[in-house]
Design an enzyme around this catalytic site. Structure first.
Site, PDB file in Angstrom:
ATOM      1  N   LEU A 158      40.668  39.872  42.946  1.00  0.00           N
ATOM      2  CA  LEU A 158      39.447  40.310  43.157  1.00  0.00           C
ATOM      3  C   LEU A 158      38.959  40.472  44.627  1.00  0.00           C
ATOM      4  CD1 LEU A 158      36.451  40.860  41.983  1.00  0.00           C
ATOM      5  CD2 LEU A 158      35.940  38.643  42.153  1.00  0.00           C
ATOM      6  N   TYR A 159      39.601  39.726  45.685  1.00  0.00           N
ATOM      7  CA  TYR A 159      39.458  39.857  46.963  1.00  0.00           C
ATOM      8  C   TYR A 159      39.619  41.217  47.600  1.00  0.00           C
ATOM      9  CZ  TYR A 159      40.695  39.560  51.828  1.00  0.00           C
ATOM     10  OH  TYR A 159      40.929  39.708  53.354  1.00  0.00           O
ATOM     11  N   ALA A 160      40.905  41.591  47.018  1.00  0.00           N
ATOM     12  CA  ALA A 160      41.464  42.762  47.406  1.00  0.00           C
ATOM     13  C   ALA A 160      40.500  44.015  46.996  1.00  0.00           C
ATOM     14  CB  ALA A 160      42.908  43.115  47.112  1.00  0.00           C
TER      15      ALA A 160
END
Length: 340
Positions: free
Chosen positions: A154-156
């Site tokens: 999700l960060y990416a």
């Protein structure tokens, strides 16, 4: 050199601190915005801001990116000539534990920054992205024109979404915007959740270091001074047809928008990196070999040609030199005051 007013988010963070310090040393004024979140020990962030506050031209503002009113307050101190948006909820693995923090900071917070740029019309907006958006691309090195549509965390995904939102604002509101993708940045004042910090800390304490992926991964490490040099040079290159670079450019056909890697294109195998840390610390590490963690990618590898074409610069500080500088900083300062 013309003195400028900068608004930088994330100035109590690792990269934002170094960028603000460089600009303040050059005589510019900086309004620094940071949330002082507890993702890691806020005392380290407070010390960074304390150093910046020694400059009379630094104005700190504490608040969360989700709070547009506080952002507006930050921009009111000095009309910003340049806005650099570095603040974000960082960390690949933490996004598995607390995904909402990434939505709040990296999506809503970035949208607030874009609204701020629309209102204040800086001459250049620069936004931090990440090499993580390349996911597990098999084509190497990772070039900016390659597809990056399969994020592994999700960060990416939130960072790629930030790039897309920024492109839309650049198109709709004609805001010159550069998004730069970082590749494993390290150095003094680094984050405690990063591998180098953990490795040095554990080795000095006689504790085992966790080596994921059985040590078969590789990373394109970027020393902090090289990263800051790349950012500063890109500040002077506003996206536009007058600086288009033939077949490797990401300059949009519809907006003053560009994406640029900041990495040297010299990946280092993880076990070689561990050996470099051991040599710098002066003692061997106890090694705990583990399988790859969820969300990890086997390699990162920057294509630096676009950065070099635009700025005549590519990161080149060797890992051995950078690691030694980190260890010297850690042992002389951080270990003494025991900030974690």
């Amino acid at each position: 050199m013309q003195k400028k007013h900068y608004l930088i988010t994330g100035t109590a963070g690792f990269i934002g601190f170094h960028l603000a310090q460089r600009l303040l040393q050059e005589g510019h004024s900086v309004v620094g915005f940071d949330g002082m979140t507890k993702y890691y020990d806020p005392r380290l962030k407070e010390r960074r801001h304390a150093i910046l506050s020694e400059f009379g031209t630094f104005t700190p503002v504490i608040g969360m990116l989700e709070d547009k009113a506080v952002l507006d307050k930050a921009a009111s101190y000095d009309k910003p000539d340049v806005i650099v948006h570095l603040a974000a909820q960082a960390g690949v693995r933490y996004s598995l534990e607390n995904p909402k923090a990434y939505v709040d900071s990296n999506l809503i917070g970035t949208w607030n920054m874009l609204e701020l740029a629309k209102e204040h019309r800086p001459e250049h907006l620069l936004i931090a992205s990440t090499s993580s958006i390349y996911g597990s691309n098999e084509k190497i090195p990772f070039a900016e024109i390659d597809r990056a549509d399969e994020p592994m965390t999700l960060y990416a995904a939130t960072k790629k979404s930030g790039e897309l939102m920024a492109h839309s604002y650049a198109h709709l509101h004609k805001i010159p915007t550069t998004a730069f993708r970082f590749f494993t940045v390290y150095g003094p004042w680094g984050r405690p959740d990063m591998a180098l910090f953990k490795f040095v800390d554990s080795i000095l304490r006689g504790q085992a270091i966790d080596i994921y992926g059985e040590g078969k991964m590789s990373r394109d490490f970027t020393y902090i001074d090289d990263l800051i040099e790349g950012i500063v040079r890109l500040m002077r290159v506003m996206p536009g047809e007058n600086n288009r670079v033939t077949n490797i450019d990401t300059l949009s056909q519809h907006a003053p928008f560009r994406v640029v890697n900041i990495g040297g294109g010299q990946p280092v195998e993880l076990m070689k990196f561990v050996e470099t840390v051991e040599q710098a610390v002066g003692r061997p590490a106890l090694r705990n070999m583990l399988p790859m963690q969820q969300g990890d990618v086997p390699r990162t590898y920057a294509a630096p040609e676009l950065l070099e074409a635009l700025t005549e610069f590519r990161p080149d500080i060797p890992v051995a030199v950078g690691v030694q500088k980190f260890v010297e900083w850690y042992t002389s300062y951080l270990a003494e005051v025991e900030i974690r």
